[in-house]
Design an enzyme around this catalytic site. Sequence first.
Site, PDB file in Angstrom:
ATOM      1  N   CYS A  39      93.030  84.759  31.872  1.00  0.00           N
ATOM      2  CA  CYS A  39      93.091  83.472  31.632  1.00  0.00           C
ATOM      3  C   CYS A  39      91.560  82.868  31.608  1.00  0.00           C
ATOM      4  O   CYS A  39      90.589  83.347  31.906  1.00  0.00           O
ATOM      5  CB  CYS A  39      93.776  82.523  32.682  1.00  0.00           C
ATOM      6  N   GLY A  65      93.010  84.235  26.752  1.00  0.00           N
ATOM      7  CA  GLY A  65      94.306  83.762  26.601  1.00  0.00           C
ATOM      8  C   GLY A  65      95.047  83.028  25.516  1.00  0.00           C
ATOM      9  O   GLY A  65      94.051  82.195  25.282  1.00  0.00           O
ATOM     10  N   ASN A 141      92.211  81.069  37.172  1.00  0.00           N
ATOM     11  CA  ASN A 141      92.144  82.310  36.423  1.00  0.00           C
ATOM     12  C   ASN A 141      92.386  83.367  37.632  1.00  0.00           C
ATOM     13  O   ASN A 141      91.351  83.338  38.532  1.00  0.00           O
ATOM     14  CB  ASN A 141      90.878  82.558  35.763  1.00  0.00           C
ATOM     15  N   GLY A 142      93.145  84.504  37.684  1.00  0.00           N
ATOM     16  CA  GLY A 142      93.250  85.253  38.480  1.00  0.00           C
ATOM     17  C   GLY A 142      94.822  85.490  38.925  1.00  0.00           C
ATOM     18  O   GLY A 142      95.672  85.262  38.232  1.00  0.00           O
ATOM     19  N   TYR A 278      85.996  95.471  28.755  1.00  0.00           N
ATOM     20  CA  TYR A 278      87.083  94.908  27.522  1.00  0.00           C
ATOM     21  C   TYR A 278      87.108  93.230  27.501  1.00  0.00           C
ATOM     22  O   TYR A 278      87.117  92.766  26.608  1.00  0.00           O
ATOM     23  CB  TYR A 278      88.265  95.657  27.933  1.00  0.00           C
TER      24      TYR A 278
END
Length: 514
Positions: A39, A65, A141-142, A278
Site C-alpha cells: 500500500c 497499490g 501500509n503494512g 522490487y
Amino acid sequence: MVLLYLKCLEPQNLTPKLGVLTLGAHLLLVKHHKPTHECGVFAVFGHPNAATLTYYGLYALQHRGQESAGIVTADGPDTPFKRHVAMGLVSQVFHSGELDRLKGTRAVGHVRYSTTGSSNLINAQPFVVNTARGQIAIGHNGNLVNAALLREELEEQGSIFQTTVDSEVILHLLAQPSEPDGVLAALRKVHGAFSLVMMSEREIIGVRDPHGFRPLALGKLDGAWVLSSETCAFDLIHAEFVREIEPGEVVIIDENGIRSEWPFQPQRSAFCIFEYVYFARPDSNFYDTNVARVRTEMGRELARMHPAEADVVVPVPDSGNYAALGFAEELGIPYSHAFVRNHYIGRTFLQPSQLIRDFNVRVKLNLIKEAVAGKRVVVVDDSIVRGTTARARVVNLREAGAAEVHMRISCPPHRYSCHYGIDFPDPEKLLANQCTLDQIRDYLGADSIGYLDVPSMVRATGRKANEFCLACFNGSYPVAVDPHLDKHIMERRSNRPSLLGALSTNPSLFPSKL
C-alpha cells in the site's frame, strides 16, 4: 492462462501440452504471479490545496497499490471530515469534481493492495470514525500480526467492526477513552509492520513501527508538511525531502509545528529489503541511497556471481531493467529491451480462456523476435515466486528462435511467506521452497539459472544485513508470527478461535516504557 505445477517438481514429469503443463499426479492450481505491491500512504498539513497535492502524491505512489484509492480532508476543528474512496486507479477514482469537494488544509490519502482482507470497497482506505476524541482518519501500509487476536478481544468488549482489514483494529484502540496517553498506548498494543498516516481534528500524525519494516518520509512544501511512503512523490509536487521517519517514531504535526514521541522499546532495524529489489520506484531514495543505483549494483553482483557467455542481456520490465543494465555493463554484453511492456492494461479485461495461450503473460509483455533470434540470451528478472510467468517468458524466447536462454535473478530464492505486508503465497506454493535449483532450471526450460545470494544482495545496498528483514529468504522473522494466519483471517469467522489459540499465549513484544 492458468498453469499447473507439481509440489516437488521432477524434470522428467514436465511436459508442455496445449499451453497447460501436465506435471504428474500431484497438481496445484496457480495463476501467473509476481510479488504484489503493498500500500502507499500520503499526508499533507497546512496547505490550501491539500487534496490536490495528495492526489498527485497518490498518483506517484500508484505502483504500491492498484485496487482502491482514497483521500480524506479536514479544514479545522469542529468541521466534518470529507472523504472520497473508490475501487480503481487514482486517475479513475478522482476527477475535478471530487477534488473540488474535498476542501481543506489537511489531508491523508491511501492506495491499496489487500494484504489483509478482501479487495472490495468496504475495505478501501483511509477509514474515518467519530470517537470521544473527535474525528479520526487513518491510512495504513503494512500488516499487523496480532490483528485477529486484538479484534477478538475488542469484540468481546462490545466493539463493532465494519471491515475485514487489520487497520480498523487500530481505530478501535484509538477510540477507547480509558487509555491515559491515547494514541501512544494504542500503538503499543499492535505488533507487526505499520507505517501510518492519521488525521485528527487538529493534527496530522505519522507513525512507523519500531522495526521500520515499511518506509515513511517527511517533506516540506511552501511551509506545509508532507508525509509519503516514498520520496518520488515529493519530486512530483516539488516538495523538499527533510528526512526519514525513524523506526519507532511518532511524528505529530499541528499549528505549533512538529514534534516526535517514542512510545516503543527500541528494536533492531528490519527494513524490508524487497523495497530495494522490487517494490519501490527506481527514482525513490531510502536512507540517502537511490533505488535504481542499488538495483544496478545488484545486477553487477549477480554478473560477478553467475556470469554467462551470451550475445544479449534482456530485462523483464520494469523492475528488472536496472539489474539487467548492471549485469550487462559488468560483463560487457549488449543490453536490449527485447520485451516490450503494455503500459495501458486496465484492472479487468476479457479473459480468452484457451483461445490465446499464455494470454496473461503476452498481454503484459510482448517480445521483439528479431532482438533474440539465433542469440544466446540472458534474461534478468528481480524474482521468481511461483515460476509460472518466468517459464512462459522462456517459452516465448524459444519460440522466437533464441539459441540459449539463461535466467538470472537479482535476489535470492523466495522460500518463505511474508507476514509484514507483502502478498507472497504459502511456502508450499513458492517454487524455490519445493524445488532444487536444477529442478527450477528444468521446470523453466532454461539452459542455466543463477540467483543472487543474501550477502551479495545486502552488499549492493551499502548497509548491514542486520538492518533488514530477510524473512522471505531465510525464514527468520523479526516479529513472532503464527504461520496459520493469512490475509483472509478476518473473514474466516468460525475458524478464528482455533487459529489464534497458540498466538494468544505469546508474550507482549512491545511492553510499555511508561
